[in-house]
Scaffold this active site. Structure first.
Site, PDB file in Angstrom:
ATOM      1  N   GLU A   1       0.821  -1.215   0.000  1.00  0.00           N
ATOM      2  CA  GLU A   1       0.000   0.000   0.000  1.00  0.00           C
ATOM      3  C   GLU A   1       0.848   1.256   0.000  1.00  0.00           C
ATOM      4  OE1 GLU A   1      -3.611  -0.579   2.499  1.00  0.00           O
ATOM      5  OE2 GLU A   1      -2.163  -1.331   3.931  1.00  0.00           O
TER       6      GLU A   1
ATOM      7  N   ASP B   1      -4.758   2.925  -0.558  1.00  0.00           N
ATOM      8  CA  ASP B   1      -3.636   3.636   0.050  1.00  0.00           C
ATOM      9  C   ASP B   1      -2.490   3.821  -0.933  1.00  0.00           C
ATOM     10  OD1 ASP B   1      -4.254   4.446   2.707  1.00  0.00           O
ATOM     11  OD2 ASP B   1      -4.385   2.341   3.250  1.00  0.00           O
TER      12      ASP B   1
HETATM   13  C1  PEP Z   1      -6.334  -0.292   0.532  1.00  0.00           C
HETATM   14  O1  PEP Z   1      -5.670   0.600   1.061  1.00  0.00           O
HETATM   15  O2  PEP Z   1      -6.472  -0.430  -0.699  1.00  0.00           O
HETATM   16  C2  PEP Z   1      -7.034  -1.259   1.372  1.00  0.00           C
HETATM   17  C3  PEP Z   1      -7.655  -2.293   0.855  1.00  0.00           C
HETATM   18  O3  PEP Z   1      -7.072  -1.007   2.694  1.00  0.00           O
HETATM   19  P1  PEP Z   1      -8.054   0.095   3.331  1.00  0.00           P
HETATM   20  O4  PEP Z   1      -8.964   0.593   2.244  1.00  0.00           O
HETATM   21  O5  PEP Z   1      -8.798  -0.553   4.436  1.00  0.00           O
HETATM   22  O6  PEP Z   1      -7.094   1.128   3.799  1.00  0.00           O
HETATM   23 MG    MG Z   2      -5.211   0.481   3.180  1.00  0.00          MG
END
Ligand code: PEP
Ligand code: MG
Length: 647
Positions: A488, A512
């Site tokens: 991420e 992210d």
């Molecule tokens: C992301 O960051 O793509 C993810 C799946 O985690 P979250 O959206 O919970 O930060």
């Molecule tokens: Mg994330």
């Protein structure tokens, strides 16, 4: 999952098939009222003159129609706005008492912060106390109560909402940031008007009449507190396209539009609201023709969605026979039913932090075991990837969470795995619960927001220690528990070759990854136009990660929102991905695309997309390819959809 189809007349909501998620094709959010095309054709009557259409960011598809429910800064429903004239004197007293109590609360926070955090934090609360005690605020709120005979909550929200909106509109970013202080004191005063500080961050919002909520902003935990059978949709002034609030709305299947900018005054008084979560529009006091039009559109969407249910039992397989693993993302155990019903091969992302939100203490090990076990049992042998805590940034708990609440830049701060490593007792409890549940099925564990190998190694060392502890106690666990990391952060993508030596799988968190690659806060509506999964920099990082995983080889999945958007399906397959994880309601649309394309086509689209130097260029390529792929599908679907039917 619950599905709410528009009964007419009355409040209604219906959700379209998936695919209308946050995509780059959405327009830049605007705070000015706009006209929808058909509204122009409506003859203006006294009623239609009051209709106003606002544009924001569509984050959870579907249409909701219902009476307006105005939520306060805490995400709670405000009481009815109008008072009997005779009730005004008592209301003025209630206001004065609340202002006094809120001022004392801010002073107490100042004293506490001075000892615990230092003078610079204490000064913030001292300023809040002065703002609450300011006679201009009191006079303005009193004047509104006296003049309009309205509840004190509305007077406070209107006065302070107006201040905050004016600050947010200033070009000086330092002054604009002061709006957050105004929202904070609004929350404090409303808490006091509501009888005292909240025990938990948010309580369930379940209006007696199914309604459409309007709020300045909702935190993910506030959104999680909405009862989807009663809150048909919501619209917020703030918020960005990939915020966790948006993710929760999609999980609860509540149509939502965020990032609208300041609502006009009339929003607080409007009777009916339409939230169009496909186009990112909010219609205040729609006229009869608009209501009828939306009801028809909602019914058509519901019918189309029902039509796609045929795909649930069919494999996600390209025309040339390549199988793609389609998995579900969940936040709450109840969502597993949606994964199963829509044919998910497994749970690719279980966002466990939602167990911790809306609670006044962290869940115990046994409480976690109960929640995880329900998911694992319900998936009946299919894999479940449990992500460890991803708290911090926009997901704050009601109980103290280290320094998180006072961070200046929370998305770059103590969030996610960093927080777990800083709070080893909390982390160990979660890992014990995950390991205990691993004996029950195909459980896998995944660490979020890994930015260095050092972090991964520390997390793995704690996992090993906890596992050894369970072994010593004779508690069964899965010996070969697969361990993955979420990619991420650009650093993790760049280091994917090294990371791949130490894990069993990658899961690309594009929500992210986009935010950190492009330096765009995923929750901030003012820069939402810069947030795009189609940006060439993002594409190149994804390609790097897939290539690194392929060299080892280890598994690689996309679990960010991009994985569930049909616009990107061909691109991701062409880049080499064979596993995608998404909110369950998006599975049918993605499967539909997979079943009408072949790999050669997907590779050509990916190659062309990678040759583009702007997000706009990439979107043009992808949109054209998707339209061409789906055009013949309308006529060829019986054959395409009949392939590989399972019994
Ligand atoms: C992301 O960051 O793509 C993810 C799946 O985690 P979250 O959206 O919970 O930060
Ligand atoms: Mg994330």
């Amino acid at each position: 999952m619950r599905r709410r189809v528009a009964p007419a007349p009355g409040p209604s909501t219906a959700r379209p098939p998936a695919g209308a998620g946050a995509g780059p094709s959405r327009g830049r959010p605007r705070s000015v009222p706009v006209q929808v095309p058909w509204a122009r054709t409506v003859r203006r009557t006294a009623k239609s003159r009051s209709m106003q259409t606002l544009r924001g960011i569509a984050v959870s598809p579907g249409v909701a129609i219902g009476p307006a429910l105005v939520l306060d800064a805490r995400g709670r429903a405000l009481p009815p706005r109008n008072l009997a004239a005779a009730a005004v004197p008592a209301e003025l007293e209630r206001l004065d008492a609340a202002l006094g109590a809120a001022c004392r609360d801010a002073e107490a926070a100042e004293v506490d912060a001075r000892g615990r955090l230092g003078p610079q934090y204490a000064d913030i609360f001292a300023a809040h106390a002065r703002m609450i005690a300011d006679v201009a605020l009191r006079d303005e709120a009193r004047a509104r109560i006296g003049r309009d005979a309205i509840a004190a909550e509305h007077a406070v929200a209107e006065v302070l909402g107006g201040y905050a909106a004016r600050l947010e509109g200033l070009a000086d970013s330092h002054l604009a940031a002061r709006a957050a202080d105004v929202r904070d004191i609004e929350r404090r005063i409303l808490e006091r008007l509501g009888g005292g500080p909240d025990a938990a961050a948010a309580a369930a919002v379940a209006p007696a009449v199914p309604s459409v909520a309007l709020a300045h902003d909702l935190s993910p935990s506030q959104a999680a507190g909405l009862d989807p059978s009663r809150v048909l949709g919501f619209a917020t002034e703030a918020g960005g396209r990939a915020s966790h609030t948006a993710i929760v709305a999609a999980a609860l299947e509540i149509p939502a539009v965020v990032g609208i900018g300041p609502f006009p005054e009339s929003a607080r008084r409007c009777r009916t609201v339409i939230v169009d979560g496909d186009e990112g529009l909010v219609v205040l006091d729609p006229d009869a023709a608009t209501r009828a039009r939306y009801r028809r559109a909602a019914a058509e969407r519901a019918a189309r969605f029902a039509g796609l249910a045929r795909l649930d039992r069919l494999p996600a397989e390209t025309r040339d026979g390549a199988r793609v693993g389609l998995w579900g993302n969940i936040e709450f155990p109840a969502e597993v039913a949606g994964c199963r019903d829509r044919g998910a091969e497994g749970v690719g992302l279980y966002r466990t932090e939602f167990l911790y939100l809306n609670a006044d203490r962290p869940p115990t090990e046994d409480e976690q075991v109960a929640a995880y076990a329900a998911v694992v049992r319900s998936m009946a042998g299919r894999p479940v990837v449990i992500r460890t805590l991803d708290l911090g940034a926009d997901k704050l708990t009601a109980y103290p969470q280290g320094a998180v609440e006072v961070e200046r830049n929370p998305f770059l701060g103590l969030r996610s795995l960093r927080l777990s490593l800083r709070e080893p007792a909390v982390f160990r409890t979660q890992l014990r619960a995950i390991l205990r549940v691993s004996a029950l099925g195909d459980v896998r564990v995944m660490f979020p927001l890994v930015s260095t190998l050092g972090e991964l190694r520390r997390a793995r060392a704690i996992l090993d220690e906890v596992a050894a502890g369970l072994d010593a106690e004779g508690i069964p666990r899965r010996a070969d528990l697969p361990v993955g990391v979420m990619v991420e952060v650009p650093a993790a993508a760049i280091m994917a070759d090294e990371l791949s030596k130490e894990v069993d799988f990658f899961s690309i968190g594009t929500n992210d990854l986009i935010q950190y690659t492009l330096a765009v806060d995923r929750t901030n509506e003012t820069v939402a136009d810069l947030y795009s999964a189609a940006d060439p920099a993002v594409l190149r990082l994804i390609a790097m990660v897939v290539a690194a995983a392929g060299r080892r080889p280890i598994g690689v999945n996309v679990c960010g929102s991009m994985g569930g958007e049909p616009l990107y399906t061909m691109l991701l397959l062409g880049l080499g991905l064979r596993q995608l994880s998404m909110p369950p309601h998006q599975l049918p649309e993605v499967k539909r695309v997979i079943r009408v394309i072949d790999l050669e086509q997907a590779r050509a689209v990916a190659a062309e997309a990678l040759r583009q130097d702007t997000a706009e260029g990439v979107v043009r390529v992808l949109r054209g390819a998707l339209d061409r792929a789906l055009a013949p599908a309308a006529t060829a679907t019986p054959a395409a959809e009949g392939r590989g039917a399972s019994a």
